[in-house]
Structures are given as C-alpha cells and as structure tokens.
Enzyme design. Structure first.
Site, mmCIF file in Angstrom:
data_model
loop_
_atom_site.group_PDB
_atom_site.id
_atom_site.type_symbol
_atom_site.label_atom_id
_atom_site.label_comp_id
_atom_site.label_asym_id
_atom_site.label_seq_id
_atom_site.Cartn_x
_atom_site.Cartn_y
_atom_site.Cartn_z
ATOM 1 N NE ARG A 1 -2.458 1.206 3.544
ATOM 2 C CZ ARG A 1 -3.156 1.054 4.666
ATOM 3 N NH1 ARG A 1 -4.447 0.757 4.611
ATOM 4 N NH2 ARG A 1 -2.589 1.186 5.842
ATOM 5 C CD GLU B 1 -11.542 6.570 5.301
ATOM 6 O OE1 GLU B 1 -11.078 5.462 5.580
ATOM 7 O OE2 GLU B 1 -10.914 7.422 4.644
ATOM 8 C CE LYS C 1 -2.032 4.841 7.077
ATOM 9 N NZ LYS C 1 -3.153 5.508 7.726
#
Ligand code: PMP
Length: 289
Positions: free
Chosen positions: A50, A182, A149
């Site tokens: 990721r 989220e 991220k």
C-alpha cells in the site's frame, strides 16, 4: 530509541529532517501505520504494497526496493526491542524549495519509528464507542483520493476536531454525494442480520489492511460481506456497527448521533470477529529476528 533514517539506524536526537522538507512544508509524502504482535510484524507485505501504491499515486519514486523496506521495518523493531508495538513508516518528498514543485526536491526521506502503542481506553472496547457524523466531507476522489495514505491528513483532522468538540472520540465522514465514507482514522462496517456491509474505496475510504482482514475472516466464518454504497440509514438501522484500523483493531460503535445502535451494547458478531482478528494477529506475521 533508534530511528531508521535513510538507510541508517540513528539515535532519536539525530533523527532530524530539514525544515525545507516538503513533507513538512506541504504534507507531501506518504506513510503507513503497522503493528507488531508477539515478535512478528502483522501484514507487513500488505502495508509495504500500500505504501508503494500511495507513493506511485503521488508520483513519488521510492528508490529502495520493497524487500529492503520490509527488512528495514523488521530491523528497526529489533534495534528497539519492540515485540509488541506500533511502527510508523514515513516517506517524504524530501528537501526542496519554498515553491510547490516536487520535481525540484532532492530525494525522498525514509523514516521508520518503532514504539509502544497507545490504544483507546479499555472502557471503549467493553462498552462500545459513541460517534457522530460530521460536516467535514471526505476528500473527493479526484481531489486527494482517500485511497492514498498521504501525509496530508487535514481533511481527517478537521473531522476529528468536530468529533472532539462534540464530546466523542471518533466520527463518521460522508463523501461529497452524502454516502458514508469512513471514520477519521478507521474504516466502518454495519451488520444487518448475518450480512456485513462496508463502503467501497471509491466512496472515499482508505483500503484498510484491517478492513480487508476482517472481510476475509467474516467470509470464513460464513457471513456475507458486501462492499456497497451506504447512507446514514444503513448505520442507524444496523444491528451492529464497528470500526477497523491497525491501531484500533476492531472497535464496536454503540451510539451514532446520540442514537443507540442495535441493543446499544457491543454485538456478538463484532465480538466474534474481534476474537478471530486478535488470534490471527497473535499467530501470524513477519518474524522480528
Ligand atoms: N481510514 C483512515 C483514514 C485511516 O487513517 C486508517 C488507518 N489508521 C484506516 C482507515 C484503517 O486502515 P488500516 O486498517 O490499514 O490501518
């Protein structure tokens, strides 16, 4: 404490970066939060993958191959005697000029910190947490895709400020269309009967490593899991709601916008998944050796 900084383990005091680093000046960089349990780094490959996807999405080239990055994480844990802890892996754009241009930056800075973990208080796990939905909308996928991220967490921080100012520790963010995205630092699931529902990443959610693990554990346990658009209706009418994240693991949400969810207590399926998750985390991962 020893910090991994650009290929070397250095004492904490020497682990410094320039004030011209674009990670500091513009939040230009990417990061990961990883856990170690019982002398193993949990889901290390998934976190490294990721990280490199986040870097690719912002056109940041990490010179180190993935295998070296994984080794560096393990090495940093070992050097600090961390068997159970939290690892923060940060890659900044590096030192540049005061202007935005990332192509004028020298080279990405790689920082790895392995330290103790601070969880939510036990009481929140036992009783479940209260959250609110907030006005701060999750980043539009074509603004800063929440799948990245990145070091630019202001969107989440603004939401967190609303949560704290409302007297709760976490919040639920909606996307520009009003669909559930989220929490400010966790993914969200709702359970109706034996069916689990979680927003797809295109609705504005990070592809959480814990989320993916929970999807797999739930399917193994015979539950149906759907990634689908969700509105607040799906939360208010759920039997159970829970959040997932590397630091929080799985935490029950028993109250949303001052409405009790289901029985108002942590539900049985959430507790079952929590136990399965903790077992998996305790038994698997890359050995710290
Ligand atoms: N969403 C956001 C915005 C996050 O920052 C995080 C990580 N804390 C998560 C979801 C959960 O992701 P993971 O399970 O990979 O930690």
């Amino acid at each position: 404490m020893k910090i991994f900084l650009n290929g070397k383990l250095v004492p904490e005091k020497q682990a410094v970066v320039s004030v011209f680093d674009h990670g500091l000046l513009y939040g230009d960089g990417v990061f990961e939060g990883i856990r170690a349990y019982n002398g193993r780094v949990f889901k290390l490959d998934e976190h490294i993958d990721r990280l490199y996807r986040s870097a690719a999405a912002i056109a940041l080239k990490i010179a180190m191959p993935k295998s070296e990055m994984s080794d560096a994480v393990v090495k940093t844990c070992k050097a600090n005697g961390v068997k159970n802890g939290y690892i923060r892996l940060v890659v900044t754009r590096g030192v540049g000029e005061l202007g935005l241009n990332p192509y004028l930056c020298s080279k990405p800075q790689v920082i790895i910190i392995a330290d103790a973990i601070k969880l939510y208080p036990d009481e929140l796990y036992e009783k479940g947490m209260s959250v609110v939905t907030v006005g701060t909308v999750r980043n539009h996928v074509e603004a800063i895709n929440p799948r990245i991220k990145s070091l630019n967490y202001l969107n989440n921080i603004l939401a967190k400020i609303e949560a704290i100012n409302s007297g709760v520790a976490e919040c639920i963010m909606l996307n520009t269309q009003g669909y559930v995205a989220e929490a400010s630092g966790d993914n969200i699931f709702a359970i109706h009967g034996k069916k689990l529902l979680t927003p797809p990443s295109w609705c504005g959610a990070l592809e959480g490593i814990t989320r993916q693990t929970v999807i797999e554990l739930a399917r193994e346990a015979g539950y149906e899991v759907r990634e689908d658009v969700m509105t607040r209706y799906d939360l208010y009418t759920a039997d159970e709601v829970f959040l997932t994240g590397t630091a929080a693991e799985i935490i029950s949400v028993t109250n949303i916008d001052r409405r009790p969810i289901g029985s108002g207590k942590p539900g049985v399926i959430t507790q079952q998944l929590c136990a399965a998750y903790r077992k998996l985390a305790a038994e698997t991962g890359a050995p710290i050796k």
